[in-house]
Design a protein around this motif. Structure first.
Motif, PDB file in Angstrom:
ATOM      1  N   PRO A 170       1.647  12.429   2.181  1.00 50.11           N
ATOM      2  CA  PRO A 170       1.169  13.083   3.400  1.00 50.11           C
ATOM      3  C   PRO A 170      -0.321  12.856   3.634  1.00 50.11           C
ATOM      4  CG  PRO A 170       1.464  14.692   1.656  1.00 50.11           C
ATOM      5  CD  PRO A 170       2.035  13.394   1.131  1.00 50.11           C
ATOM      6  N   ALA A 171      -1.043  12.427   2.586  1.00 44.99           N
ATOM      7  CA  ALA A 171      -2.477  12.167   2.738  1.00 44.99           C
ATOM      8  C   ALA A 171      -2.758  10.800   3.358  1.00 44.99           C
ATOM      9  CB  ALA A 171      -3.167  12.267   1.379  1.00 44.99           C
ATOM     10  N   ALA A 172      -1.717   9.946   3.401  1.00 49.48           N
ATOM     11  CA  ALA A 172      -1.903   8.606   3.953  1.00 49.48           C
ATOM     12  C   ALA A 172      -1.818   8.646   5.476  1.00 49.48           C
ATOM     13  CB  ALA A 172      -0.848   7.660   3.389  1.00 49.48           C
ATOM     14  N   ASP A 173      -2.653   7.868   6.119  1.00 51.15           N
ATOM     15  CA  ASP A 173      -2.619   7.743   7.568  1.00 51.15           C
ATOM     16  C   ASP A 173      -1.367   6.954   7.957  1.00 51.15           C
ATOM     17  OD1 ASP A 173      -2.959   7.189  10.246  1.00 51.15           O
ATOM     18  OD2 ASP A 173      -4.902   6.202  10.022  1.00 51.15           O
ATOM     19  N   PRO A 174      -0.427   7.541   8.714  1.00 51.31           N
ATOM     20  CA  PRO A 174       0.804   6.819   9.067  1.00 51.31           C
ATOM     21  C   PRO A 174       0.544   5.495   9.768  1.00 51.31           C
ATOM     22  CG  PRO A 174       1.030   9.147   9.600  1.00 51.31           C
ATOM     23  CD  PRO A 174      -0.407   8.928   9.220  1.00 51.31           C
ATOM     24  N   THR A 175      -0.543   5.424  10.536  1.00 50.93           N
ATOM     25  CA  THR A 175      -0.831   4.175  11.246  1.00 50.93           C
ATOM     26  C   THR A 175      -1.339   3.085  10.311  1.00 50.93           C
ATOM     27  OG1 THR A 175      -3.118   4.838  11.752  1.00 50.93           O
ATOM     28  CG2 THR A 175      -1.411   5.476  13.328  1.00 50.93           C
ATOM     29  N   ALA A 176      -1.675   3.459   9.065  1.00 55.17           N
ATOM     30  CA  ALA A 176      -2.192   2.485   8.105  1.00 55.17           C
ATOM     31  C   ALA A 176      -1.161   2.102   7.043  1.00 55.17           C
ATOM     32  CB  ALA A 176      -3.440   3.034   7.414  1.00 55.17           C
ATOM     33  N   LEU A 177       0.028   2.736   7.061  1.00 51.50           N
ATOM     34  CA  LEU A 177       1.016   2.479   6.020  1.00 51.50           C
ATOM     35  C   LEU A 177       1.515   1.036   6.024  1.00 51.50           C
ATOM     36  CD1 LEU A 177       3.145   5.760   6.082  1.00 51.50           C
ATOM     37  CD2 LEU A 177       1.628   4.977   4.251  1.00 51.50           C
ATOM     38  N   ASP A 178       1.501   0.375   7.183  1.00 47.72           N
ATOM     39  CA  ASP A 178       1.938  -1.014   7.227  1.00 47.72           C
ATOM     40  C   ASP A 178       1.035  -1.922   6.406  1.00 47.72           C
ATOM     41  OD1 ASP A 178       4.164  -0.604   8.734  1.00 47.72           O
ATOM     42  OD2 ASP A 178       3.318  -1.296  10.623  1.00 47.72           O
ATOM     43  N   GLN A 179      -0.226  -1.533   6.258  1.00 48.07           N
ATOM     44  CA  GLN A 179      -1.168  -2.322   5.452  1.00 48.07           C
ATOM     45  C   GLN A 179      -1.380  -1.726   4.063  1.00 48.07           C
ATOM     46  OE1 GLN A 179      -2.091  -1.358   8.791  1.00 48.07           O
ATOM     47  NE2 GLN A 179      -1.113  -3.291   9.369  1.00 48.07           N
ATOM     48  N   LYS A 180      -1.254  -0.383   3.964  1.00 48.39           N
ATOM     49  CA  LYS A 180      -1.499   0.290   2.695  1.00 48.39           C
ATOM     50  C   LYS A 180      -0.410   1.336   2.439  1.00 48.39           C
ATOM     51  CE  LYS A 180      -6.536  -0.267   2.982  1.00 48.39           C
ATOM     52  NZ  LYS A 180      -7.855   0.429   3.009  1.00 48.39           N
ATOM     53  N   PRO A 181       0.791   0.882   2.056  1.00 46.28           N
ATOM     54  CA  PRO A 181       1.863   1.839   1.787  1.00 46.28           C
ATOM     55  C   PRO A 181       1.564   2.675   0.555  1.00 46.28           C
ATOM     56  CG  PRO A 181       2.550  -0.394   1.225  1.00 46.28           C
ATOM     57  CD  PRO A 181       1.225  -0.514   1.895  1.00 46.28           C
ATOM     58  N   GLY A 183       3.449   5.547  -1.834  1.00 40.63           N
ATOM     59  CA  GLY A 183       4.637   6.308  -2.166  1.00 40.63           C
ATOM     60  C   GLY A 183       4.596   6.812  -3.582  1.00 40.63           C
ATOM     61  N   ALA A 184       5.763   7.267  -4.059  1.00 34.60           N
ATOM     62  CA  ALA A 184       5.890   7.740  -5.436  1.00 34.60           C
ATOM     63  C   ALA A 184       6.994   6.978  -6.149  1.00 34.60           C
ATOM     64  CB  ALA A 184       6.178   9.249  -5.445  1.00 34.60           C
ATOM     65  N   GLY A 185       7.204   5.722  -5.725  1.00 31.34           N
ATOM     66  CA  GLY A 185       8.256   4.898  -6.294  1.00 31.34           C
ATOM     67  C   GLY A 185       7.834   4.194  -7.568  1.00 31.34           C
ATOM     68  N   PRO A 186       8.659   3.249  -8.035  1.00 35.46           N
ATOM     69  CA  PRO A 186       8.400   2.613  -9.333  1.00 35.46           C
ATOM     70  C   PRO A 186       7.238   1.631  -9.350  1.00 35.46           C
ATOM     71  CG  PRO A 186      10.383   1.722  -8.315  1.00 35.46           C
ATOM     72  CD  PRO A 186       9.976   2.887  -7.485  1.00 35.46           C
ATOM     73  N   PHE A 187       6.760   1.203  -8.150  1.00 38.95           N
ATOM     74  CA  PHE A 187       5.674   0.223  -8.117  1.00 38.95           C
ATOM     75  C   PHE A 187       4.615   0.644  -7.084  1.00 38.95           C
ATOM     76  CE2 PHE A 187       9.472  -2.004  -9.534  1.00 38.95           C
ATOM     77  CZ  PHE A 187       9.018  -2.617 -10.691  1.00 38.95           C
ATOM     78  N   VAL A 188       3.409   0.091  -7.271  1.00 41.61           N
ATOM     79  CA  VAL A 188       2.276   0.372  -6.397  1.00 41.61           C
ATOM     80  C   VAL A 188       1.777  -0.942  -5.811  1.00 41.61           C
ATOM     81  CG1 VAL A 188      -0.065   1.312  -6.270  1.00 41.61           C
ATOM     82  CG2 VAL A 188       1.611   2.328  -7.832  1.00 41.61           C
ATOM     83  N   VAL A 189       1.526  -0.967  -4.507  1.00 39.64           N
ATOM     84  CA  VAL A 189       1.034  -2.176  -3.845  1.00 39.64           C
ATOM     85  C   VAL A 189      -0.431  -2.409  -4.208  1.00 39.64           C
ATOM     86  CG1 VAL A 189       0.464  -3.215  -1.613  1.00 39.64           C
ATOM     87  CG2 VAL A 189       2.650  -2.034  -1.930  1.00 39.64           C
ATOM     88  N   THR A 190      -0.744  -3.636  -4.626  1.00 38.12           N
ATOM     89  CA  THR A 190      -2.129  -4.024  -4.909  1.00 38.12           C
ATOM     90  C   THR A 190      -2.659  -5.047  -3.918  1.00 38.12           C
ATOM     91  OG1 THR A 190      -1.421  -5.770  -6.443  1.00 38.12           O
ATOM     92  CG2 THR A 190      -1.843  -3.581  -7.377  1.00 38.12           C
ATOM     93  N   GLN A 191      -1.736  -5.730  -3.240  1.00 40.01           N
ATOM     94  CA  GLN A 191      -2.144  -6.736  -2.252  1.00 40.01           C
ATOM     95  C   GLN A 191      -1.027  -6.874  -1.233  1.00 40.01           C
ATOM     96  OE1 GLN A 191      -3.047 -10.620  -3.915  1.00 40.01           O
ATOM     97  NE2 GLN A 191      -2.504 -11.632  -1.993  1.00 40.01           N
ATOM     98  N   LEU A 192      -1.374  -6.947   0.056  1.00 39.22           N
ATOM     99  CA  LEU A 192      -0.360  -7.066   1.095  1.00 39.22           C
ATOM    100  C   LEU A 192      -0.852  -8.009   2.187  1.00 39.22           C
ATOM    101  CD1 LEU A 192       1.720  -4.137   2.625  1.00 39.22           C
ATOM    102  CD2 LEU A 192       0.900  -6.013   4.036  1.00 39.22           C
TER     103      LEU A 192
END
Length: 493
Positions: A170-181, A183-192
């Motif tokens: 909920p702290a993430a800007d929804p308009t920025a999730l396409d570039q910086k997702p 979540g609380a899943g098994p992996f974390v994005v480091t580059q997109l």
């Protein structure tokens, strides 16, 4: 929970692996999944992405309240359990304690409440139509999410899986999730790189991190199918979805080729609100003109099967009583069309598709002329219900009721004939919602709803296409969870 068996077609391969196909380790010595996907997400905001097969890739980043096991049952994910009230119109999800999103924000009841409400209200949400049973969401303490329903509905634990409710911070800007997702899943994005590549690393704070053995993921948008097989053979990739016509080449290259169970089903979509389909005889003529096996023979290359339902055989929602109700019978189709003026139709599709040519040929055989029109903006008139005839393929839903209402309900997004629905369908679906998943009569009640839905004149199902995947032998077997790709327990050696 009701159980079902989905056959997993595992192909035993005896061809030795080609050079470059064995090791999947990256230069730093950690295990790396190199995944080439034809379904590279156009959006990394799960509320916007919503449909298609892209939820499988988004599940790398996002966890959900529940997920499904190999039998299709709802099992814990972010929620460790859930309880209904006595009337079945309220369900409370009990979250696991001490979880965080990858940005450090707590995974708590307030965060889940925000996720559900955003999916219901965000202007460009692809999910609001799936959440019509949700009246309101409140919190009880820090870890209990209380969901008030508009009706008795025991399908909610299935609904709140990764197909519909992948939870973003909920702290993430929804308009920025396409570039910086986030979540609380098994992996974390480091580059997109949008549309091209995403690099991820293992999330040490994931609730089941002990069973995630992959350290890094490189997800890339797949090139053409033949190039994917070559890339798998040489080690550029070690996992990819492939097309049926490339399966033999993948096997010859020493790769593991397998069918992941799923709910894929293709159909011919009909608008009964537009001529000539306002005449039920024309609809029935089309039903009997379709030779489903031809789709399998020409497009499946030994994979897939003919189907007249949106569910696979042996699944709890498959209705044996409805099997082959409108059998291939071109003579009967011609008889139904006697006395009706010549029919000429336009079949509108989003891109060139051999399915369209098969439909064109089969309808021509009974006297119906079909022109094929490719419209890259096809989605706009399809979902506005402006087309007369089209094709559609679905990846299915974890909740059978959700699948049924999407196809046959008056507001169903896959019902080209909205607001039309078959007689008795609404009542049959309501009865399913009112039946607990563990009830002794759940299967019979659900199959009755399928039977009612299949009375719809708006869809003619043709064949099921497989989730066909290939991997190097260094990647261990995946769980056979229908419709999903689950990395729990998978190792790269």
């Amino acid at each position: 929970m009701r159980r079902f068996t989905v056959a997993l077609a595992a192909l035993a391969l005896t061809v030795s692996a080609c050079a470059g196909n064995g090791s999947a380790a990256s230069g730093d010595g950690t295990s790396t999944l190199r995944w080439a996907t034809s379904y590279f997400p156009t959006h990394w905001d799960p509320v916007v992405s919503g449909s298609g097969a892209q939820f499988r890739e988004l599940a790398l980043v996002y966890a959900s309240l529940t997920k499904t096991d190999e039998n299709g049952n709802a099992v814990p994910d972010l929620a460790e359990s859930w309880t209904y009230n006595d009337t079945g119109d309220q369900v409370t999800f009990h979250l696991r304690p001490k979880l965080t999103f990858s940005d450090g924000t707590p995974v708590n009841a307030a965060a889940v409440k925000a996720a559900i409400e955003r999916a219901k209200t965000q202007k460009n949400s692809a999910l609001f139509g799936d959440l019509t049973s949700i009246k309101s969401v409140t919190t009880s303490g820090d870890l209990d999410v209380v969901v008030q329903l508009t009706q008795t509905d025991y399908q909610i634990p299935l609904l709140f899986g990764e197909r519909v409710l992948q939870v973003a911070s909920p702290a993430a800007d929804p308009t920025a999730l396409d570039q910086k997702p986030v979540g609380a899943g098994p992996f974390v994005v480091t580059q997109l790189t949008p549309g091209t590549k995403v690099v991820l690393k293992k999330n040490p704070d994931y609730w089941d991190a002990a069973n995630i053995h992959i350290e890094n993921v490189e997800l890339v948008s797949a090139p053409d199918a033949a190039t994917v097989v070559s890339g798998l053979q040489t080690g550029v990739y070690n996992f990819a979805d492939i097309t049926p016509n490339n399966a033999e080449a993948a096997k010859a290259a020493g790769l593991d080729v397998f069918v992941q169970p799923g709910f894929n089903a293709n159909n011919i979509s009909i608008n009964v609100n537009k001529a000539p389909f306002t005449n039920p005889k024309v609809v029935d003529a089309v039903r009997h003109a379709i030779n489903r096996q031809e789709f399998v023979d020409k497009l499946g290359f030994g994979y897939g099967e003919a189907t007249d339902q949106p569910f696979p055989k042996k699944y709890v929602a498959y209705d044996p009583q409805s099997a082959d109700k409108y059998a291939y019978d071109p003579a009967k189709a011609k008889e139904l069309l006697k006395g009706i003026p010549p029919i000429k139709l336009t079949l509108v599709i989003p891109s060139a598709d051999p399915q369209a040519e098969i439909v064109q040929s089969q309808l021509a055989a009974v006297g119906i002329t079909v022109d094929i029109k490719v419209d890259k903006n096809w989605a706009t008139p399809f979902f506005a219900k402006d087309l007369t005839l089209s094709l559609y393929g679905t990846t299915g839903r974890d909740s059978a009721v959700q699948t049924l209402t999407a196809h046959f309900g008056p507001n169903g997004p896959l019902n080209l004939s909205s607001p039309y629905q078959p007689a008795g369908f609404e009542a049959a679906v309501a009865k399913v919602r009112q039946t607990p998943l563990e009830a002794a009569d759940y299967a019979s009640v659900l199959q009755a709803a399928t039977r009612a839905g299949l009375e719809s004149k708006a869809l003619v199902f043709t064949y099921s296409s497989p989730n066909l995947l290939a991997k190097s032998k260094s990647v261990s077997a995946l769980p056979a969870n229908p419709g999903h790709i689950d990395w729990t327990g998978v190792k790269i050696g």
